[in-house]
Design a protein around this motif. Sequence first.
Motif, mmCIF file in Angstrom:
data_model
loop_
_atom_site.group_PDB
_atom_site.id
_atom_site.type_symbol
_atom_site.label_atom_id
_atom_site.label_comp_id
_atom_site.label_asym_id
_atom_site.label_seq_id
_atom_site.Cartn_x
_atom_site.Cartn_y
_atom_site.Cartn_z
ATOM 1 N N LEU A 79 -4.423 0.876 4.476
ATOM 2 C CA LEU A 79 -4.148 -0.546 4.625
ATOM 3 C C LEU A 79 -5.421 -1.386 4.562
ATOM 4 O O LEU A 79 -6.468 -0.982 5.070
ATOM 5 N N ASP A 80 -5.302 -2.564 3.975
ATOM 6 C CA ASP A 80 -6.402 -3.514 3.987
ATOM 7 C C ASP A 80 -6.558 -4.122 5.378
ATOM 8 O O ASP A 80 -5.626 -4.104 6.196
ATOM 9 N N LYS A 119 -0.052 12.089 -2.079
ATOM 10 C CA LYS A 119 0.238 10.864 -1.329
ATOM 11 C C LYS A 119 1.389 11.141 -0.366
ATOM 12 O O LYS A 119 2.106 12.140 -0.494
ATOM 13 N N ALA A 121 -5.612 5.395 -1.712
ATOM 14 C CA ALA A 121 -5.020 4.145 -2.197
ATOM 15 C C ALA A 121 -3.948 3.609 -1.253
ATOM 16 O O ALA A 121 -3.517 2.458 -1.389
ATOM 17 N N GLN A 122 -3.524 4.430 -0.305
ATOM 18 C CA GLN A 122 -2.498 3.998 0.642
ATOM 19 C C GLN A 122 -3.082 3.433 1.942
ATOM 20 O O GLN A 122 -2.334 2.988 2.811
ATOM 21 N N GLY A 175 0.737 3.195 -3.254
ATOM 22 C CA GLY A 175 -0.475 3.859 -3.714
ATOM 23 C C GLY A 175 -0.211 5.284 -4.157
ATOM 24 O O GLY A 175 0.616 5.987 -3.574
ATOM 25 N N LYS A 177 0.807 -1.217 0.000
ATOM 26 C CA LYS A 177 0.000 0.000 0.000
ATOM 27 C C LYS A 177 0.844 1.273 0.000
ATOM 28 O O LYS A 177 0.347 2.353 -0.330
ATOM 29 N N ASN A 178 2.115 1.171 0.354
ATOM 30 C CA ASN A 178 2.982 2.349 0.284
ATOM 31 C C ASN A 178 3.124 2.867 -1.146
ATOM 32 O O ASN A 178 3.448 4.032 -1.357
#
Length: 352
Positions: A203-204, A291, A200-201, A195, A192-193
């Motif tokens: 975390l899931d 970002k 988009a960054q 993204g 995710k970094n």
Amino acid sequence: MPLINADALVLNPREAETVSEVIFERVFNDSDLAEYHEVETGIDVKTQIAFATRLGLLGKETQGCTPNEADGFSLTQKYWEPVLEDFRLKHCQTDMPALLKLFRKSQRINPDFFDLVGSQELGVIIAAVESALVENIHRKVWFNDKTAATVANSGVFTNGTDLGYFNSFDGLFKQIFAEVPTSAANYVAIAKNAGTTYAAQVLDEDAALGIFEKMVTKADERLVSADDVFILASRSLADNYRASLRNKNLGSGFLEVVEEGRQKLYFDGIEVKVRYDWDRYIKDYQNNGTKYHLPHRAVLTTKSNIPVGTLSEEDLTKLDVFYDKTLRTNIMDAAYSIDAKHLEPYMTVAAY
């Protein structure tokens, strides 16, 4: 420009009487350096740090009269290269008439109206500076970069950042990224970094659980068995891990407990120390407007492997406070030497 802007203070039925009644905005990390690092004192320029490789296999069956020759070991080195940093803050009594009422009841009679050394008013300033100094040392130790550049100049620092506060020596992230690169066996990728937007960054679910697991799995046996091993983690990872703990039963080594009145987080029996200050520095100083630069970071290592060096530990927290009669100014000076070192790459697993 006055050192403190007190224009927002208004007359109240009863004003604050002492420094203890002034509520400061909290700093982002007021922990001692010793919580995260071994602090080496007496360090001067080019002080040597020597490393010796371990001996290999020893002992073969004797054959005749000639002893079996064993392989030796080699020595390598790094150097402490502390830099000297300083700052000065000045305060004149006439700059701040609005602040006088704050300490009217505790103000002492002084033959020299302008000399505030030892006064409650100057105590407010000193308290603020000392706490900020600790926070700034933490920032330098991790985020300094001698080749720091802004986004506009192909770097990662937020445009408009005064790079003079970041480029005096190489901090630990700069060293770890070089010595534990993305190709290293002890590197763990955080997808995710990469993204391209803040969204988009994010975390899931359970991402940190998987990241910490990979870090421990990749760790050298000497690292995971060390007495002072810990995981330093950004808040983003810690919060994600806490969410997993709330939803899963992972056993006694995976929990958040209160010890000595303080909340502590563990992963597989290894303490996870949350670096809330990392998240703030990344958001403020490594942000391109779309970002963040590597917003999720974790380092599995030991205190002894990421030491901070200085000539005197006391210099990192103390101010020289004095009054200059010729300038009618109260002066606070600080000067200190500082460096940080990532010693042995095999004693680190880096996730970024």
